[in-house]
Enzyme design. Structure first.
Site, PDB file in Angstrom:
ATOM      1  N   ASP A   1      49.802  21.073  48.100  1.00  0.00           N
ATOM      2  CA  ASP A   1      50.932  21.999  48.007  1.00  0.00           C
ATOM      3  C   ASP A   1      50.886  22.876  49.256  1.00  0.00           C
ATOM      4  O   ASP A   1      49.914  22.834  50.019  1.00  0.00           O
ATOM      5  CB  ASP A   1      50.809  22.871  46.742  1.00  0.00           C
ATOM      6  CG  ASP A   1      51.947  23.893  46.629  1.00  0.00           C
ATOM      7  OD1 ASP A   1      53.109  23.545  46.928  1.00  0.00           O
ATOM      8  OD2 ASP A   1      51.677  25.059  46.266  1.00  0.00           O
ATOM      9  N   SER A   2      51.920  23.686  49.429  1.00  0.00           N
ATOM     10  CA  SER A   2      51.933  24.624  50.547  1.00  0.00           C
ATOM     11  C   SER A   2      50.865  25.712  50.370  1.00  0.00           C
ATOM     12  O   SER A   2      50.489  26.364  51.331  1.00  0.00           O
ATOM     13  CB  SER A   2      53.316  25.264  50.650  1.00  0.00           C
ATOM     14  OG  SER A   2      53.640  25.885  49.424  1.00  0.00           O
TER      15      SER A   2
ATOM     16  N   CYS B   1      54.234  19.972  45.231  1.00  0.00           N
ATOM     17  CA  CYS B   1      55.121  20.982  45.793  1.00  0.00           C
ATOM     18  C   CYS B   1      56.528  20.427  45.641  1.00  0.00           C
ATOM     19  O   CYS B   1      56.802  19.308  46.108  1.00  0.00           O
ATOM     20  CB  CYS B   1      54.774  21.186  47.266  1.00  0.00           C
ATOM     21  SG  CYS B   1      55.970  22.194  48.165  1.00  0.00           S
TER      22      CYS B   1
ATOM     23  N   GLU C   1      52.440  35.168  43.623  1.00  0.00           N
ATOM     24  CA  GLU C   1      51.224  35.235  44.444  1.00  0.00           C
ATOM     25  C   GLU C   1      50.598  36.622  44.395  1.00  0.00           C
ATOM     26  O   GLU C   1      49.386  36.772  44.499  1.00  0.00           O
ATOM     27  CB  GLU C   1      51.542  34.837  45.877  1.00  0.00           C
ATOM     28  CG  GLU C   1      51.931  33.388  45.962  1.00  0.00           C
ATOM     29  CD  GLU C   1      51.625  32.758  47.297  1.00  0.00           C
ATOM     30  OE1 GLU C   1      51.268  33.484  48.229  1.00  0.00           O
ATOM     31  OE2 GLU C   1      51.749  31.530  47.383  1.00  0.00           O
TER      32      GLU C   1
ATOM     33  N   CYS D   1      59.715  24.683  40.897  1.00  0.00           N
ATOM     34  CA  CYS D   1      58.805  25.166  41.941  1.00  0.00           C
ATOM     35  C   CYS D   1      57.456  25.331  41.249  1.00  0.00           C
ATOM     36  O   CYS D   1      57.400  25.878  40.134  1.00  0.00           O
ATOM     37  CB  CYS D   1      59.285  26.503  42.496  1.00  0.00           C
ATOM     38  SG  CYS D   1      58.089  27.290  43.614  1.00  0.00           S
TER      39      CYS D   1
ATOM     40  N   HIS E   1      55.154  27.278  41.662  1.00  0.00           N
ATOM     41  CA  HIS E   1      54.755  28.675  41.424  1.00  0.00           C
ATOM     42  C   HIS E   1      55.331  29.218  40.109  1.00  0.00           C
ATOM     43  O   HIS E   1      54.789  30.155  39.542  1.00  0.00           O
ATOM     44  CB  HIS E   1      55.282  29.578  42.551  1.00  0.00           C
ATOM     45  CG  HIS E   1      54.425  29.603  43.772  1.00  0.00           C
ATOM     46  ND1 HIS E   1      54.361  28.549  44.649  1.00  0.00           N
ATOM     47  CD2 HIS E   1      53.606  30.563  44.265  1.00  0.00           C
ATOM     48  CE1 HIS E   1      53.539  28.867  45.633  1.00  0.00           C
ATOM     49  NE2 HIS E   1      53.074  30.080  45.423  1.00  0.00           N
TER      50      HIS E   1
HETATM   51  N1  DGL Z   1      55.050  25.573  45.626  1.00  0.00           N
HETATM   52  C1  DGL Z   1      56.235  25.353  46.429  1.00  0.00           C
HETATM   53  C2  DGL Z   1      57.220  24.471  45.654  1.00  0.00           C
HETATM   54  O1  DGL Z   1      56.897  23.942  44.601  1.00  0.00           O
HETATM   55  C3  DGL Z   1      56.931  26.646  46.776  1.00  0.00           C
HETATM   56  C4  DGL Z   1      56.256  27.585  47.705  1.00  0.00           C
HETATM   57  C5  DGL Z   1      56.705  27.466  49.146  1.00  0.00           C
HETATM   58  O2  DGL Z   1      57.840  27.881  49.468  1.00  0.00           O
HETATM   59  O3  DGL Z   1      55.912  26.998  49.921  1.00  0.00           O
HETATM   60  O4  DGL Z   1      58.326  24.272  46.104  1.00  0.00           O
END
Ligand code: DGL
Length: 274
Positions: free
Chosen positions: A14-15, A77, A156, A190, A192
């Site tokens: 993931d990012s 991600c 976060e 997402c 997150h």
């Molecule tokens: N975790 C990323 C997603 O699922 C979002 C966070 C980011 O913008 O890097 O899209």
């Protein structure tokens, strides 16, 4: 030969910390699997970047995970899944699971009225990937979308509780139009967002089904491993190994909330060198 492949780890990227919500579900469903996780914390966020840039990042992340001899890749991600799944599938010969397809399928299965909402990063919503997949599965569906970029820094920062004023104000502002739209199902598009599930549910109301693509993704991982006869049959519990591209201690602190347990052993890699 199949025996050896089965013992190899699953690679997940993931990012940043968001993909740990996927790791949590995979560990729950497949406790004997070994996991190598890469959080690209030096280049987060992905959600505000162009598709070309995210594709480039996804390739270097995969190149790193391949050095760890992984048997399957999970793109944990939504942004990278939305814009880079095709690129990775064309370039690499290993099984790849993204988070968009399982999430879309779970939403279509859950919706009775076929009125489905999707929330995600700007990149995910603009890509149209969820919209396309949901329409492919259910052409009669009506889809409503909303990018919620501020949910990522809130999650976060550890601001996700239902009794937090800032969280609720932000959630009401983003989700208000979706409440009015008459959807019965909302995709948390997402990785997150599952952290904010309670606040999102409180704003949407109890009648709206929230789809966490992490759960659906873990099911797909299990099915894919089973189909390829590479489920790890070891008797001992699997291990999770964490790599990041920047600031490991912050990843461990924030990530513990996403993973649902504390961890501290995180290694830094210089991905630009790859
Ligand atoms: N975790 C990323 C997603 O699922 C979002 C966070 C980011 O913008 O890097 O899209």
């Amino acid at each position: 030969m199949v025996e050896t492949a089965a013992r190899k780890p699953i690679g997940i990227f993931d990012s940043g910390v968001g993909g740990l919500t996927v790791v949590k579900e995979v560990c729950k469903k497949l406790p004997h699997e070994n996991i190598i996780y890469l959080g690209d914390t030096a280049r987060v966020p992905y959600g505000t970047r162009s598709a070309q840039t995210v594709q480039k990042y996804a390739i270097s992340n995969t190149d790193f995970l391949l050095t760890q001899d992984i048997k399957l890749l999970v793109i944990a991600c939504n942004t990278a899944s939305a814009v880079a799944t095709g690129t990775l599938k064309n370039k690499y010969g290993l099984p790849i699971i993204d988070v968009v397809r399982p999430g879309a399928r779970a939403a279509v299965e859950a919706s009775r009225t076929k009125r489905i909402g999707i929330i995600g990063t700007d990149g995910t919503i603009l890509s149209g990937a969820y919209q396309k997949e949901i329409k492919r599965l259910e052409p009669d569906s009506t889809i409503f979308t909303q990018a919620c970029p501020l949910f990522v820094p809130l999650a976060e920062a550890g601001w996700y509780e239902q009794d937090d004023e800032v969280v609720m104000l932000t959630a009401r502002r983003y989700l208000g139009p979706l409440v009015e739209s008459g959807i019965d199902t909302l995709v948390l598009g997402c990785t997150h967002y599952p952290i904010l599930k309670e606040a999102i549910q409180a704003v949407m109301g109890p009648g709206i089904r929230l789809i966490d693509s992490a759960e659906a993704t873990a099911c797909d991982v299990m099915q894919m491993l089973d189909r390829q006869h590479i489920l790890n049959d070891a008797a001992v519990p699997g291990t999770s190994t964490f790599f990041v591209t920047d600031i490991p201690h912050r990843f461990a602190e924030t990530g513990s909330r996403f993973l649902g347990r504390a961890f501290s052993d995180v290694s830094v890699i210089d991905i630009v060198q790859l």
